[in-house]
Design a protein around this motif. Sequence first.
Motif, short mmCIF file in Angstrom:
data_model
loop_
_atom_site.label_atom_id
_atom_site.label_comp_id
_atom_site.label_asym_id
_atom_site.label_seq_id
_atom_site.Cartn_x
_atom_site.Cartn_y
_atom_site.Cartn_z
N MET A 87 -1.36 7.77 16.22
CA MET A 87 0.17 8.34 15.61
C MET A 87 0.85 9.52 16.37
SD MET A 87 1.18 7.93 11.61
CE MET A 87 -0.67 8.54 11.60
N THR A 88 2.19 8.76 16.59
CA THR A 88 2.42 9.86 16.50
C THR A 88 3.36 10.12 15.24
OG1 THR A 88 3.37 8.79 18.33
CG2 THR A 88 4.73 10.37 18.54
N ARG A 89 3.48 11.27 15.64
CA ARG A 89 4.41 12.06 14.05
C ARG A 89 5.69 12.27 14.43
NH1 ARG A 89 0.06 10.38 10.96
NH2 ARG A 89 -1.98 11.80 10.74
N GLY A 90 6.61 12.61 13.85
CA GLY A 90 8.03 12.46 14.17
C GLY A 90 8.46 11.55 14.58
N THR A 91 7.99 10.07 14.98
CA THR A 91 8.31 9.29 15.18
C THR A 91 9.54 8.28 13.99
OG1 THR A 91 6.05 8.52 16.42
CG2 THR A 91 7.67 7.02 15.84
N SER A 92 10.67 8.68 14.87
CA SER A 92 12.00 7.71 13.38
C SER A 92 11.87 6.05 14.33
CB SER A 92 12.44 8.29 13.14
OG SER A 92 13.77 8.87 14.02
N ILE A 93 11.60 5.22 13.17
CA ILE A 93 12.82 3.92 12.86
C ILE A 93 13.35 3.20 12.17
CG2 ILE A 93 10.45 3.36 14.73
CD1 ILE A 93 9.23 1.68 11.87
N ARG A 94 13.92 1.93 12.62
CA ARG A 94 15.62 1.40 11.17
C ARG A 94 14.89 0.59 11.23
NH1 ARG A 94 21.65 2.29 10.48
NH2 ARG A 94 20.08 4.10 9.16
N ILE A 95 14.40 0.17 9.59
CA ILE A 95 14.07 -1.19 8.99
C ILE A 95 15.06 -1.33 8.32
CG2 ILE A 95 11.79 -0.78 9.62
CD1 ILE A 95 11.86 -0.82 6.55
N VAL A 96 15.15 -2.92 8.17
CA VAL A 96 16.16 -3.62 7.59
C VAL A 96 15.68 -4.45 6.45
CG1 VAL A 96 18.10 -5.16 7.12
CG2 VAL A 96 18.44 -3.37 9.11
N THR A 97 15.63 -4.74 5.05
CA THR A 97 14.86 -5.48 4.38
C THR A 97 15.61 -6.35 3.44
OG1 THR A 97 12.81 -5.50 2.63
CG2 THR A 97 14.94 -3.74 2.80
N GLY A 98 15.07 -7.40 3.51
CA GLY A 98 16.52 -8.57 2.20
C GLY A 98 15.45 -8.43 0.65
N THR A 99 14.42 -7.76 1.06
CA THR A 99 13.63 -8.26 -0.24
C THR A 99 13.56 -6.36 -1.87
OG1 THR A 99 12.20 -7.34 0.63
CG2 THR A 99 12.33 -9.78 0.29
N ALA A 100 14.15 -5.35 -0.65
CA ALA A 100 14.19 -3.86 -1.23
C ALA A 100 12.55 -3.36 -1.46
CB ALA A 100 14.65 -4.22 -2.70
N THR A 101 11.85 -3.96 0.19
CA THR A 101 10.83 -3.34 -0.02
C THR A 101 10.04 -3.23 0.74
OG1 THR A 101 10.23 -4.96 -2.00
CG2 THR A 101 8.02 -4.25 -1.23
N VAL A 102 9.39 -1.98 1.28
CA VAL A 102 8.76 -1.58 2.59
C VAL A 102 7.68 -1.44 2.27
CG1 VAL A 102 8.50 0.56 3.95
CG2 VAL A 102 10.52 0.07 3.46
N CYS A 103 6.66 -1.94 3.73
CA CYS A 103 5.06 -2.11 3.48
C CYS A 103 4.77 -1.70 4.48
CB CYS A 103 4.61 -3.65 3.61
SG CYS A 103 5.46 -5.09 5.13
N VAL A 104 3.22 -0.84 4.23
CA VAL A 104 2.71 -0.43 5.27
C VAL A 104 1.39 -1.36 5.15
CG1 VAL A 104 1.41 1.80 6.11
CG2 VAL A 104 3.43 1.35 4.61
#
Length: 147
Positions: A1-18
Amino acid sequence: MTRGTSIRIVTGTATVCVFDPALVRHKLEDDCDWWSIPGAELAAVNGGQVAFFNVGGDGAYDIALHAELAEPHASVHLAIVSGRVFIGAGEDVTGGGLEPDTAYGGLFVDVPVGGCRVQARRDGHLIRLAFVPDARSSNAFGDLVRI
């Protein structure tokens, strides 16, 4: 995994999942919103299959990966069997005949097989995540995880 990585996500469920897609493949033919039932969401979190982080509102969130967080708002133990996890909007979790992909956002990252502690911290629309190796891969939450 690359530390320092960043992304943008858009949620219509007010939830982030991993989650490790290999651990929820059994949900492939389930309803696409199987996890929106609080008991089902809590069972998946406590079983170490999915870390659902309720963020309190729909919209765009920046996700930044770190080696470890000094003061996480939440930590969820997660099982990793494939060495690959998906980070994205709650609606991207496996279900409804679909598995996650990155066509509409989200990110796959490589993590060591075994247990890990997913640390999360939310500062406005910035969500910081860290994957810390841990022997434990299950949880005992009594309520949904909010950050």
